[in-house]
Design a protein around this motif. Structure first.
Motif, PDB file in Angstrom:
ATOM      1  N   ALA A 113       0.834  -1.207   0.000  1.00 36.70           N
ATOM      2  CA  ALA A 113       0.000   0.000   0.000  1.00 36.70           C
ATOM      3  C   ALA A 113       0.866   1.253   0.000  1.00 36.70           C
ATOM      4  N   ARG A 114       1.946   1.238   0.764  1.00 40.06           N
ATOM      5  CA  ARG A 114       2.853   2.397   0.800  1.00 40.06           C
ATOM      6  C   ARG A 114       3.584   2.562  -0.529  1.00 40.06           C
ATOM      7  N   ALA A 118       3.451   5.636  -3.408  1.00 44.41           N
ATOM      8  CA  ALA A 118       4.657   6.262  -3.980  1.00 44.41           C
ATOM      9  C   ALA A 118       4.715   6.118  -5.498  1.00 44.41           C
ATOM     10  N   GLY A 119       3.758   5.397  -6.096  1.00 45.79           N
ATOM     11  CA  GLY A 119       3.733   5.216  -7.543  1.00 45.79           C
ATOM     12  C   GLY A 119       4.263   3.892  -8.022  1.00 45.79           C
ATOM     13  N   VAL A 120       4.692   3.011  -7.093  1.00 43.62           N
ATOM     14  CA  VAL A 120       5.164   1.671  -7.460  1.00 43.62           C
ATOM     15  C   VAL A 120       3.968   0.738  -7.341  1.00 43.62           C
ATOM     16  N   HIS A 404      16.476  -2.525  -0.044  1.00 44.51           N
ATOM     17  CA  HIS A 404      15.227  -3.206   0.275  1.00 44.51           C
ATOM     18  C   HIS A 404      14.046  -2.265   0.029  1.00 44.51           C
ATOM     19  N   SER A 405      12.853  -2.804   0.219  1.00 46.56           N
ATOM     20  CA  SER A 405      11.635  -2.026  -0.062  1.00 46.56           C
ATOM     21  C   SER A 405      11.570  -0.763   0.773  1.00 46.56           C
ATOM     22  N   GLU A 406      12.064  -0.820   2.004  1.00 45.90           N
ATOM     23  CA  GLU A 406      12.045   0.374   2.854  1.00 45.90           C
ATOM     24  C   GLU A 406      12.881   1.492   2.244  1.00 45.90           C
ATOM     25  N   SER A 407      14.008   1.141   1.632  1.00 47.44           N
ATOM     26  CA  SER A 407      14.857   2.156   0.996  1.00 47.44           C
ATOM     27  C   SER A 407      14.178   2.744  -0.233  1.00 47.44           C
ATOM     28  N   LEU A 408      13.442   1.921  -0.988  1.00 46.90           N
ATOM     29  CA  LEU A 408      12.694   2.443  -2.127  1.00 46.90           C
ATOM     30  C   LEU A 408      11.678   3.481  -1.662  1.00 46.90           C
TER      31      LEU A 408
END
Length: 564
Positions: A113-114, A118-120, A404-408
């Motif tokens: 969802a996050r 962010a557009g991903v 990782h996803s958090e960095s994206l």
């Protein structure tokens, strides 16, 4: 489906030119199944004795006219929707995507969802490999469980050699049939499949490849996008236009390098990236920009050859190996990336690597700040056919050099990505002259600091009363300095009666925790301490944390009140 090799009696194909023959236009006939049966007069329709001949004729005329009208409308709809194949491109909306591997970190619904915010909004998964000579046209891979709401594209790995087939278009049609069966099987597990992507590393003939793609497009379900990987070396080559025109959009991998590529600095250079993107724009084809977020470690022999390359290495494991020494100049080796080289001073082992004296380990990774700058530049360059990014790929926990996803998520945040660093103080017991205390640093997110070996990257502890014992167990830290704070506010090195201790750490990785051994603070009362830290960041900033005052077993907040 099992692929059957073309008959050897068919004429062989000469080396094709880069031009592609125009596709034949199918007739606009409409399958009878598309015409509502109620509008077609039936030969066996029972007569109605109560209807006059003139009324019956009038009724039949109206039915025939309405049937003809519906047939024309359906024919227009059928052709315009692309159900007969051809080169009509299905329009794709702008969105970014993430590539998910079978061993990638688990992506929770909240993370998805996050990312969507962010557009991903989409995902790619490697689902199969093309095998023209094997019993199965598509060799299937294990794919991760996917959220039902996540639009997913199935990627097919492989290569294309125009010399190996007689009829590229026919092979394409067979691949389309196998891909659609693959789609149905994946959807039976609850996934939402929206596209097929050919992730081919090598293509021998653009013209043959274009015919192959047209064959796929002609048979592929109209609710599936067809896309392909475009290699960096293809940009600007003659014949690429025909290939791009055969699909709905392309994915050029223009920033970073995939694991099987030899190291090339220009693959990470933003100047080169802009140049290649403007060349790509001339094709007037929609594209998602391929961005490599995986880091790699390469084992390089003394002669310069690459003995092994992997994504499953940890920076900390390599730095802690006493037989490996960091080569100087690492801060200048990378352009829009991080590059570190370590040399083996004696034979050693790192996981499954047997490293001989004189060999080197070269690590290449990007920081979130590099990704932040990339996203900013792509907006500045105003690329009309740019749909978004495809980030390749989410790593596993063992792939410690990757984002990782958090960095994206942090890369899309307006604020610069920054490590979250916390302090820890743990009083162990009283000693003969004071107190034995352990100190620690802990990272609270995935962000890492820059590597620094001189006077940066340290935890500093000041004791307001008493002094530190000169015997220091550094634990996870690599060295220390002892200082004193003068009345003028300056720190000076002092080995005798020091009241300031600095503990140095080469790098603080994401979620890393560094702790000392027992350190004696000399004094009668339980010590009152002030902790602060200073670390270089990959984008050139210096992160200052603290000062924070610790007393009576807890830290004081900014208002002077104690917090756990």
């Amino acid at each position: 489906m099992i692929f059957t090799e073309p008959s050897t009696s068919e004429p062989s194909v000469a080396e094709p030119s880069t031009s592609v023959p125009s596709a034949s236009v199918p007739s606009a006939s409409v399958p009878s199944a598309l015409v509502p049966s109620a509008l077609v007069p039936s030969a066996s329709e029972p007569s109605d004795s109560k209807v006059s001949d003139s009324s019956r004729a009038h009724r039949d005329l109206k039915r025939s006219s309405l049937a003809l009208m519906m047939a024309v409308l359906l024919a227009v709809s059928w052709v315009s929707s692309g159900c007969f194949g051809g080169n009509k491109r299905k329009q794709k909306t702008s969105a970014s995507a993430i590539w998910i591997g079978s061993s990638s970190e688990e992506v929770t619904a909240s993370t998805l969802a996050r990312l969507k915010d962010a557009g991903v909004e989409e995902a790619y998964v490697t689902a199969a490999k093309l095998d023209l000579k094997g019993p199965d046209l598509l060799k299937r891979y294990q794919i991760p469980d996917l959220e039902a709401s996540l639009p997913t594209t199935l990627a097919i790995r492989g290569s294309w050699s125009g010399d190996s087939v007689d009829d590229a278009s026919a092979v394409g049609a067979q691949v389309a049939e196998a891909a659609q069966q693959l789609r149905f099987d994946v959807e039976s597990r609850g996934a939402l499949v929206v596209g097929i992507h050919l992730d081919f590393t090598k293509v021998s003939s653009f013209s043959s490849y274009a015919a192959f793609l047209e064959g796929i497009q002609s048979e592929l379900s109209n609710d599936l996008y067809l896309s392909i990987t475009v290699q960096r070396s293809w940009i600007g080559k003659e014949g690429l236009q025909a290939v791009a025109d055969a699909v709905d959009f392309v994915v050029p991998f223009l920033y970073g390098q995939r694991v099987n590529e030899n190291d090339a600095g220009d693959a990470w250079d933003f100047v080169e990236l802009e140049r290649r993107l403007h060349l790509l724009e001339k094709l007037k084809v929609p594209y998602q920009l391929g961005v490599i977020t995986l880091g790699t470690a390469s084992l390089i022999s003394e002669s310069g050859g690459v003995r092994a390359r992997t994504t499953r290495r940890s920076m900390l494991d390599l730095l802690r190996n006493p037989d490996l020494r960091l080569r100087p100049g690492f801060s200048f080796n990378g352009v829009n990336r991080r590059v570190y080289t370590m040399g083996a001073e004696r034979n050693t082992r790192v996981d499954d690597w047997e490293i001989e004296q004189g060999e080197t380990v070269r690590m290449v990774r990007i920081a979130t700040s590099d990704l932040e700058e990339l996203l900013r530049l792509v907006e500045v360059w105003a690329l009309p056919h740019h749909l978004g990014q495809l980030f390749h790929r989410l790593p596993s926990e063992e792939e410690g050099l990757s984002l990782h996803s958090e960095s994206l998520l942090l890369a899309f945040d307006p604020q610069p990505a920054t490590p979250e660093i916390g302090f820890d103080v743990s009083v162990q017991r009283r000693s003969g002259r004071g107190w034995l205390v352990r100190f620690g640093l802990e990272s609270g997110n995935r962000e890492f600091t820059e590597l620094a070996l001189l006077e940066n990257n340290y935890l500093q502890i000041l004791t307001e009363s008493g002094e530190f014992n000169r015997n220091v167990d550094v634990g996870d830290f690599n060295r220390f300095d002892m200082l004193t704070l003068n009345e003028d506010g300056n720190y000076v090195l002092k080995r005798r009666d020091p009241n300031v201790l600095r503990l140095f750490l080469p790098i603080l990785e994401g979620f890393q925790k560094a702790t000392t051994g027992n350190i004696e603070v000399i004094g009668r009362a339980e010590p009152v301490l002030v902790l602060e830290a200073s670390f270089l960041l990959p984008d050139g900033r210096t992160l200052k944390v603290g000062p924070r005052r610790w007393s009576n077993g807890s830290f004081e907040d900014e208002a002077g009140e104690s917090t756990p």
